[in-house]
Write an enzyme that holds these catalytic residues in place. Structure first.
Site, PDB file in Angstrom:
ATOM      1  N   LYS A  27      93.888 -30.316  -4.954  1.00 28.80           N
ATOM      2  CA  LYS A  27      94.813 -31.644  -4.532  1.00 28.80           C
ATOM      3  C   LYS A  27      94.170 -32.165  -3.316  1.00 28.80           C
ATOM      4  CE  LYS A  27      99.170 -30.341  -2.295  1.00 28.80           C
ATOM      5  NZ  LYS A  27      98.685 -30.884  -0.956  1.00 28.80           N
TER       6      LYS A  27
ATOM      7  N   ASN B 200      90.489 -28.345   4.950  1.00 25.96           N
ATOM      8  CA  ASN B 200      90.429 -28.039   3.665  1.00 25.96           C
ATOM      9  C   ASN B 200      89.463 -28.530   2.753  1.00 25.96           C
ATOM     10  OD1 ASN B 200      92.695 -26.467   3.976  1.00 25.96           O
ATOM     11  ND2 ASN B 200      94.006 -27.548   2.604  1.00 25.96           N
TER      12      ASN B 200
ATOM     13  N   ARG C 143      99.458 -21.677  -8.767  1.00 23.51           N
ATOM     14  CA  ARG C 143      99.000 -23.087  -8.815  1.00 23.51           C
ATOM     15  C   ARG C 143      97.528 -23.337  -9.039  1.00 23.51           C
ATOM     16  NH1 ARG C 143     103.375 -25.399  -4.843  1.00 23.51           N
ATOM     17  NH2 ARG C 143     102.635 -23.340  -3.592  1.00 23.51           N
TER      18      ARG C 143
ATOM     19  N   LEU D  28      98.342 -22.219   7.602  1.00 25.53           N
ATOM     20  CA  LEU D  28      98.666 -20.924   7.043  1.00 25.53           C
ATOM     21  C   LEU D  28      97.889 -20.721   5.737  1.00 25.53           C
ATOM     22  CD1 LEU D  28     100.793 -21.117   4.627  1.00 25.53           C
ATOM     23  CD2 LEU D  28     102.444 -21.122   6.440  1.00 25.53           C
TER      24      LEU D  28
ATOM     25  N   GLU E 288     100.101 -27.968   8.591  1.00 26.10           N
ATOM     26  CA  GLU E 288     100.206 -26.389   8.605  1.00 26.10           C
ATOM     27  C   GLU E 288      98.911 -25.750   8.159  1.00 26.10           C
ATOM     28  OE1 GLU E 288     102.357 -24.315   9.917  1.00 26.10           O
ATOM     29  OE2 GLU E 288     100.779 -22.867   9.286  1.00 26.10           O
TER      30      GLU E 288
ATOM     31  N   LYS F 158      93.724 -32.008   8.947  1.00 22.48           N
ATOM     32  CA  LYS F 158      94.205 -31.009   7.824  1.00 22.48           C
ATOM     33  C   LYS F 158      93.238 -31.484   6.343  1.00 22.48           C
ATOM     34  CE  LYS F 158      96.372 -28.092   5.102  1.00 22.48           C
ATOM     35  NZ  LYS F 158      96.343 -26.632   5.393  1.00 22.48           N
TER      36      LYS F 158
ATOM     37  N   CYS G 247      96.527 -25.972  -2.796  1.00 20.93           N
ATOM     38  CA  CYS G 247      95.845 -26.934  -1.525  1.00 20.93           C
ATOM     39  C   CYS G 247      94.723 -27.730  -1.874  1.00 20.93           C
ATOM     40  CB  CYS G 247      96.063 -26.221  -0.312  1.00 20.93           C
ATOM     41  SG  CYS G 247      97.583 -25.810   0.327  1.00 20.93           S
TER      42      CYS G 247
ATOM     43  N   THR H 257     100.999 -31.743   3.799  1.00 20.84           N
ATOM     44  CA  THR H 257      99.770 -32.508   3.935  1.00 20.84           C
ATOM     45  C   THR H 257      99.734 -33.695   3.547  1.00 20.84           C
ATOM     46  OG1 THR H 257      98.727 -29.962   3.487  1.00 20.84           O
ATOM     47  CG2 THR H 257      97.352 -31.984   3.336  1.00 20.84           C
TER      48      THR H 257
ATOM     49  N   GLU I 205      98.230 -18.487   2.404  1.00 22.38           N
ATOM     50  CA  GLU I 205      99.070 -17.892   1.441  1.00 22.38           C
ATOM     51  C   GLU I 205      98.331 -16.214   1.535  1.00 22.38           C
ATOM     52  OE1 GLU I 205      99.960 -19.310  -2.314  1.00 22.38           O
ATOM     53  OE2 GLU I 205     100.647 -21.241  -1.382  1.00 22.38           O
TER      54      GLU I 205
HETATM   55  N1  LIG Z   1     101.276 -23.434   0.095  1.00 15.61           N
HETATM   56  C1  LIG Z   1     100.261 -23.262   1.113  1.00 15.61           C
HETATM   57  O1  LIG Z   1      99.470 -22.582   1.349  1.00 15.61           O
HETATM   58  C2  LIG Z   1     100.210 -24.825   2.094  1.00 15.61           C
HETATM   59  C3  LIG Z   1      99.461 -24.408   3.210  1.00 15.61           C
HETATM   60  C4  LIG Z   1      99.542 -25.600   4.357  1.00 15.61           C
HETATM   61  C5  LIG Z   1     100.021 -26.605   3.850  1.00 15.61           C
HETATM   62  N2  LIG Z   1     100.648 -27.015   2.659  1.00 15.61           N
HETATM   63  C6  LIG Z   1     101.282 -28.024   2.375  1.00 15.61           C
HETATM   64  O2  LIG Z   1     102.617 -28.023   2.658  1.00 15.61           O
HETATM   65  C7  LIG Z   1     103.464 -28.739   1.603  1.00 15.61           C
HETATM   66  C8  LIG Z   1     104.499 -28.156   0.882  1.00 15.61           C
HETATM   67  O3  LIG Z   1     103.596 -26.907   0.212  1.00 15.61           O
HETATM   68  P1  LIG Z   1     104.510 -25.541  -0.483  1.00 15.61           P
HETATM   69  O4  LIG Z   1     103.283 -24.636  -0.975  1.00 15.61           O
HETATM   70  O5  LIG Z   1     105.299 -25.063   0.450  1.00 15.61           O
HETATM   71  O6  LIG Z   1     105.305 -26.277  -1.618  1.00 15.61           O
HETATM   72  P2  LIG Z   1     106.235 -25.605  -2.467  1.00 15.61           P
HETATM   73  O7  LIG Z   1     106.353 -26.442  -3.833  1.00 15.61           O
HETATM   74  O8  LIG Z   1     106.038 -24.004  -2.528  1.00 15.61           O
HETATM   75  O9  LIG Z   1     107.553 -25.730  -1.772  1.00 15.61           O
HETATM   76  C9  LIG Z   1     108.236 -27.277  -1.822  1.00 15.61           C
HETATM   77  C10 LIG Z   1     109.834 -27.082  -1.880  1.00 15.61           C
HETATM   78  O10 LIG Z   1     110.430 -28.343  -1.407  1.00 15.61           O
HETATM   79  C11 LIG Z   1     111.549 -28.299  -2.429  1.00 15.61           C
HETATM   80  N3  LIG Z   1     111.814 -29.610  -2.301  1.00 15.61           N
HETATM   81  C12 LIG Z   1     111.632 -30.782  -3.107  1.00 15.61           C
HETATM   82  N4  LIG Z   1     112.282 -31.819  -3.078  1.00 15.61           N
HETATM   83  C13 LIG Z   1     113.110 -31.621  -2.008  1.00 15.61           C
HETATM   84  C14 LIG Z   1     114.127 -32.477  -1.291  1.00 15.61           C
HETATM   85  N5  LIG Z   1     114.311 -33.799  -1.744  1.00 15.61           N
HETATM   86  N6  LIG Z   1     114.797 -31.857  -0.487  1.00 15.61           N
HETATM   87  C15 LIG Z   1     114.843 -30.443  -0.155  1.00 15.61           C
HETATM   88  N7  LIG Z   1     113.809 -29.884  -0.767  1.00 15.61           N
HETATM   89  C16 LIG Z   1     113.019 -30.263  -1.603  1.00 15.61           C
HETATM   90  C17 LIG Z   1     111.133 -27.756  -3.603  1.00 15.61           C
HETATM   91  O11 LIG Z   1     112.494 -27.496  -4.330  1.00 15.61           O
HETATM   92  C18 LIG Z   1     110.479 -26.444  -2.934  1.00 15.61           C
HETATM   93  O12 LIG Z   1     111.190 -25.200  -2.936  1.00 15.61           O
HETATM   94  C19 LIG Z   1     102.493 -29.545   0.866  1.00 15.61           C
HETATM   95  O13 LIG Z   1     102.154 -30.797   1.329  1.00 15.61           O
HETATM   96  C20 LIG Z   1     101.231 -28.557   0.893  1.00 15.61           C
HETATM   97  O14 LIG Z   1      99.971 -29.229   0.570  1.00 15.61           O
HETATM   98  C21 LIG Z   1     100.729 -25.849   1.863  1.00 15.61           C
END
Ligand SMILES: NC(=O)c1ccc[n+]([C@@H]2O[C@H](COP(=O)([O-])OP(=O)(O)OC[C@H]3O[C@@H](n4cnc5c(N)ncnc54)[C@H](O)[C@@H]3O)[C@@H](O)[C@H]2O)c1
Length: 437
Positions: A265, A210, A330, A152, A150, A206, A262, A121, A154
């Site tokens: 933030k 949200n 979180r 989805l 995305e 997005k 999400c 996001t 959780e």
């Molecule tokens: N969690 C949700 O439900 C959700 C839904 C839609 C969108 N999003 C968005 O998706 C994005 C990711 O969210 P998330 O919840 O999956 O985050 P997360 O913190 O669970 O996962 C992020 C991953 O990226 C890895 N990472 C960090 N720096 C890296 C690098 N340089 N190279 C490779 N890997 C690296 C971390 O180790 C971690 O495993 C965010 O922007 C979030 O806002 C999240």
């Protein structure tokens, strides 16, 4: 297709696994080497219902692999997804250092045409920033940047990903559009739309989604608080409102405030985006204020009941995750509520079906973690329900009464009918409904 997914968190791992499930060859990359090792050994590092089955099948059949080496992972990939964190920076804007850092790394290793897809996001204009960073080391013919936010949730992430209500693709490139459409077509066979738009609109979609959902929850929380003051029952109000097709039934449940990685933030980041272009986005400011206050409501009720000071009182807590069916804590309301209870001198005994490990390192070991929901109740002066896990919906009230020192429940999720609580002989406070005394 050959796909690389950079970042293997809640979004990246579900994305990678589900693309593999559709028959693509996927390599997931993460900077966290321990996590990569666990995944290589067949362990799913997060709790997400249904993910383990797909993970195991696709890993076994060689379609889903893991590495910490970006260059190795992207060498053969046609499409590179960025599923990296975008946490708030000091002023609340989305911090793009992970995204732009990986874009800079990619600019040094890409050798043939790739579609680089932003799944994180990110604020409006990020695709252009990613393109600018890539262009520093790469011929523009060698890549396209696509915004593919995305949606989805959780807890139901696998279902959401495999059967999305819509896929939003932001691109002006015909070549990238064709590749992305081909990739997603198997996911929308029932007719849900793949909506193609420009990058900026995709990025905004997005945040708008949200923020709207956060506003809707906050609106209902305010209605609930008002219901308490005027003697209305928010459950009835919710049903009455939700039957109007313009309003709809979903996402009208009041509670203890929204949390998670999400909404908090993203609302903040959108408000910052507005501020940067001199737009005073009043609703968003209020949504944040309302949510901060709502996260305190349950603790306030408990304090009022016990007369402010909670010294020597034991409060059992059911639910720590920010919502059911995840281990994610979180920005969870539970953290604010527990912090307040501890501050007032209470002993907190908590249980959550999946999030206990994530809480273990919080609160300097001050929270007692119970083996099950009933153990948490032993000799507690009251129970606070914070997350609406199904297992809390039909408990044995008889056992609860035996274990609790006094039959007192503060329910932040309105799990039980008032009439039943009265019959069972509990003191019961919930959200937006009369107290049962
Ligand atoms: N969690 C949700 O439900 C959700 C839904 C839609 C969108 N999003 C968005 O998706 C994005 C990711 O969210 P998330 O919840 O999956 O985050 P997360 O913190 O669970 O996962 C992020 C991953 O990226 C890895 N990472 C960090 N720096 C890296 C690098 N340089 N190279 C490779 N890997 C690296 C971390 O180790 C971690 O495993 C965010 O922007 C979030 O806002 C999240």
């Amino acid at each position: 297709m050959n796909i690389a997914v950079v970042g293997t968190g809640y979004v990246g791992l579900v994305t990678g696994t589900c693309f593999a499930e559709m028959g693509n060859d996927v390599i997931c990359i993460d900077i966290d080497e321990k996590k990569v090792k666990r995944m290589q050994e067949g362990e799913v590092p997060i709790y997400e219902p249904g993910l383990d089955i797909l993970f195991e099948r696709n890993a076994k059949q060689g379609r889903l692999q893991f590495t910490s080496c970006l260059a190795e992972a992207v060498a053969d990939a046609q499409i590179i997804f960025l599923a990296l964190p975008t946490p708030p920076d000091e002023d609340g804007s989305a911090d793009l250092k992970y995204i732009l850092g990986v874009a800079a790394d990619l600019s040094k290793i890409i050798k043939d045409y790739k579609v680089i897809v932003d799944k994180s996001t990110v604020p409006v204009g990020t695709s252009e920033k990613v393109r600018a960073v890539l262009s520093e080391g790469l011929d523009e013919e060698l890549f396209d940047v696509v915004a593919n936010p995305e949606f989805l949730r959780e807890g139901v992430a696998v279902d959401d990903f495999l059967k999305p209500e819509r896929v939003v693709i932001g691109t002006n490139s015909e070549r990238a559009r064709k590749i992305m459409t081909q990739l997603y077509r198997p996911f929308v066979r029932q007719g849900n739309p793949i909506i193609i738009m420009d990058e900026r609109s995709a990025e905004m979609t997005k945040y708008a989604s949200n923020s709207y959902l956060a506003a809707r929850i906050s609106f209902m929380n305010e209605i609930a608080n008002l219901c308490e003051k005027v003697g209305a029952n928010v459950n009835m109000v919710r049903k009455g409102m939700g039957s109007d097709s313009r309003i709809g039934k979903r996402f009208l449940f009041p509670g203890v405030g929204y949390g998670g990685s999400c909404f908090p933030k993203d609302v903040q980041a959108l408000e910052k985006t507005a501020e940067k272009v001199d737009y005073d986005f009043k609703i968003l400011k209020t949504v944040m204020q309302v949510n901060r206050r709502q996260k305190q409501v349950l603790a306030e009720k408990i304090k009022a009941y016990f007369g402010q000071n909670l010294k020597g009182k034991t409060i059992a807590v059911w639910g720590l995750a920010f919502k059911p069916n995840t281990d994610d804590i979180r920005e969870a309301p539970s953290l604010c509520i527990i912090e307040e209870l501890l501050k007032e001198g209470a002993i907190v005994k908590a249980f959550d079906p999946e999030a206990m490990e994530n809480v273990r390192t919080q609160f300097d070991g001050q929270v007692v973690l119970a083996a099950d929901q009933y153990e948490a109740l032993i000799s507690a002066d009251a129970l606070a329900i914070i997350t609406e896990w199904s297992v809390f919906r039909t408990p044995s009230f008889k056992v609860m009464k035996e274990l609790l020192k006094s039959p007192v429940i503060f329910d932040g999720r309105n799990l039980y009918e008032l009439e039943m609580m009265e019959e069972q002989g509990f003191y019961y406070e919930s959200i937006g409904r009369d107290k049962v005394t």
